[in-house]
Design a protein around this motif. Structure first.
Motif, PDB file in Angstrom:
ATOM      1  N   MET A   1      14.918  48.271  -4.494  1.00  0.00           N
ATOM      2  CA  MET A   1      14.318  46.881  -4.054  1.00  0.00           C
ATOM      3  C   MET A   1      15.114  45.682  -4.656  1.00  0.00           C
ATOM      4  O   MET A   1      15.634  45.672  -5.562  1.00  0.00           O
ATOM      5  N   ASN A   2      15.368  44.926  -3.627  1.00  0.00           N
ATOM      6  CA  ASN A   2      16.284  43.935  -3.643  1.00  0.00           C
ATOM      7  C   ASN A   2      15.454  42.735  -4.260  1.00  0.00           C
ATOM      8  O   ASN A   2      14.227  42.269  -3.949  1.00  0.00           O
ATOM      9  N   PRO A   3      15.866  42.200  -5.345  1.00  0.00           N
ATOM     10  CA  PRO A   3      15.181  41.161  -6.259  1.00  0.00           C
ATOM     11  C   PRO A   3      15.194  39.708  -4.990  1.00  0.00           C
ATOM     12  O   PRO A   3      16.151  39.589  -4.374  1.00  0.00           O
ATOM     13  N   ILE A  45       9.267  34.350  -0.225  1.00  0.00           N
ATOM     14  CA  ILE A  45       9.012  34.829   1.222  1.00  0.00           C
ATOM     15  C   ILE A  45       9.559  36.268   1.432  1.00  0.00           C
ATOM     16  O   ILE A  45      10.947  36.049   1.329  1.00  0.00           O
ATOM     17  N   PHE A  46       9.004  37.085   1.839  1.00  0.00           N
ATOM     18  CA  PHE A  46       9.862  38.360   2.192  1.00  0.00           C
ATOM     19  C   PHE A  46       9.845  38.722   3.782  1.00  0.00           C
ATOM     20  O   PHE A  46       8.414  38.477   4.447  1.00  0.00           O
ATOM     21  N   ASP A  47      10.817  38.959   4.173  1.00  0.00           N
ATOM     22  CA  ASP A  47      10.824  39.098   5.614  1.00  0.00           C
ATOM     23  C   ASP A  47      11.312  40.512   6.178  1.00  0.00           C
ATOM     24  O   ASP A  47      11.441  41.524   5.495  1.00  0.00           O
ATOM     25  N   SER A  48      11.362  40.641   7.540  1.00  0.00           N
ATOM     26  CA  SER A  48      11.638  42.044   8.000  1.00  0.00           C
ATOM     27  C   SER A  48      12.923  42.489   8.004  1.00  0.00           C
ATOM     28  O   SER A  48      13.185  43.698   8.465  1.00  0.00           O
ATOM     29  N   GLU A  49      13.999  41.654   7.606  1.00  0.00           N
ATOM     30  CA  GLU A  49      15.077  42.149   7.286  1.00  0.00           C
ATOM     31  C   GLU A  49      15.070  42.928   5.918  1.00  0.00           C
ATOM     32  O   GLU A  49      16.116  43.333   5.541  1.00  0.00           O
ATOM     33  N   GLY A  50      13.995  42.669   5.102  1.00  0.00           N
ATOM     34  CA  GLY A  50      14.069  43.169   3.855  1.00  0.00           C
ATOM     35  C   GLY A  50      14.565  42.141   2.757  1.00  0.00           C
ATOM     36  O   GLY A  50      14.808  42.576   1.560  1.00  0.00           O
ATOM     37  N   THR A  51      14.961  40.864   2.970  1.00  0.00           N
ATOM     38  CA  THR A  51      15.124  39.905   2.080  1.00  0.00           C
ATOM     39  C   THR A  51      14.207  39.158   1.814  1.00  0.00           C
ATOM     40  O   THR A  51      12.836  38.933   2.234  1.00  0.00           O
TER      41      THR A  51
END
Ligand SMILES: NC(=O)CC[C@H](N)C(=O)O
Length: 310
Positions: A1-3, A45-51
């Motif tokens: 999981m990216n911080p 803010i978490f988006d659909s790119e997984g960032t």
């Protein structure tokens, strides 16, 4: 999981919104919430790119409070189906404060008008499957772990005990519902589960990830696994639009225009269809129990990135 990564544009927006918190007050009717720092504001803010982009002190933890009502509703709907849940709780906004008792008596039948007010949430929590309080809470926490991808999330026992000891209004709502056969079983057990559910402790990053799954039609970004069935994710977002900000939901829909749910700890979860999740924490509240700086921040975000769904 990216911080989450610090983001300069978001930092500026947080700095602009932060002073609005001065006009608010932290909740103190649950004594343990009164220790919160009113001058803090954080955003992820978490988006659909997984960032994940963030600003403010996102390591600060807070309890879900009313935001947990959305998660408990999802689980109850998965456990009991729409008929099982909506035979006990309605689908209409109230225009009353979240802990109001008035419409229970003036409306017939006396089922709570929706699952986002306390009366409705108590009824929903009583529908979560499990033989014991521990089993039900364990299922709820496992669900939160799955949604957030964070298995270390638990509940804050100081906050849950503080609420349990002082929850006389919620106790009254629950006993009223029991008298009218909306809530069955042991009222004190329902209150124990409800106060522990409200005391589930997260940070903004966890909240943004949970929000993302609901925004993204119930699916995780990494695994594309369907955690919440699509039709239930839609029901959650619809309730968030019509009742998520308590009796400020109408004005919020005009000023911001996104499905969102607030809690008296100062958290706000916003789910932008079809795939952005926002978690905010700012504990200074307005008189309706919503984070003042948090709402201001969402308003700026909505204007800047044209987030309104309307
Ligand atoms: N609005 C809220 O966040 C209310 C939740 C809180 N635990 C209560 O029942 O009073």
């Amino acid at each position: 999981m990216n911080p989450c990564q610090d983001n300069k544009a978001l930092k500026l927006m947080v700095q602009e919104a932060l002073p609005h918190g001065k006009n608010g007050k932290v909740a103190d009717y649950i004594p343990a919430l009164s220790f919160a720092n009113p001058t803090t504001l954080s955003l992820a803010i978490f988006d659909s790119e997984g960032t994940c982009a963030a600003a403010g002190d996102i390591s600060e933890k807070f309890t879900l409070q009313s935001i947990s009502k959305v998660i408990a509703l999802a689980l109850a709907l998965m456990d009991r189906g729409e008929e099982g849940v909506f035979s006990r709780v309605g689908m209409e906004p109230t225009g009353d404060p979240f802990n109001s008792i008035i419409k229970l008596e003036t409306h017939s039948p006396s089922k709570p008008l929706n699952p986002m007010i306390n009366a409705g949430a108590l009824a929903v929590t009583s529908l979560i499957n499990g033989n014991t309080i521990d089993e039900k809470l364990g299922r709820l926490l496992a669900f939160v772990h799955e949604l957030s991808g964070n298995t270390s999330i638990s509940y804050n026992s100081e906050v849950s005990e503080s609420e349990f000891k002082t929850a006389d209004l919620n106790r009254s709502l629950a006993y009223f519902l029991k008298q009218h056969h909306v809530l069955t079983g042991n009222v004190e057990h329902v209150l124990e589960l409800y106060t522990k559910q409200c005391a589930i402790e997260v940070d903004c990053q966890d909240l943004a990830r949970i929000a993302f799954v609901i925004a993204n039609e119930g699916k995780h970004v990494e695994s594309a696994r369907q955690i919440i069935p699509l039709h239930i994710a839609r029901i959650l977002k619809t309730f968030m639009v019509t009742c998520g900000m308590y009796n400020a939901s109408g004005e919020f829909a005009i000023r911001v225009g996104v499905p969102a749910k607030s809690g008296v700890s100062g958290g706000i979860m916003a789910c932008i269809p079809h795939g952005v999740g926002i978690g905010i924490y700012g504990p200074a509240l307005d008189d309706k129990g919503n984070s003042i700086a948090g709402m201001k921040l969402l308003e700026s975000l909505a204007q800047r990135y044209q987030l309104s769904i309307f």
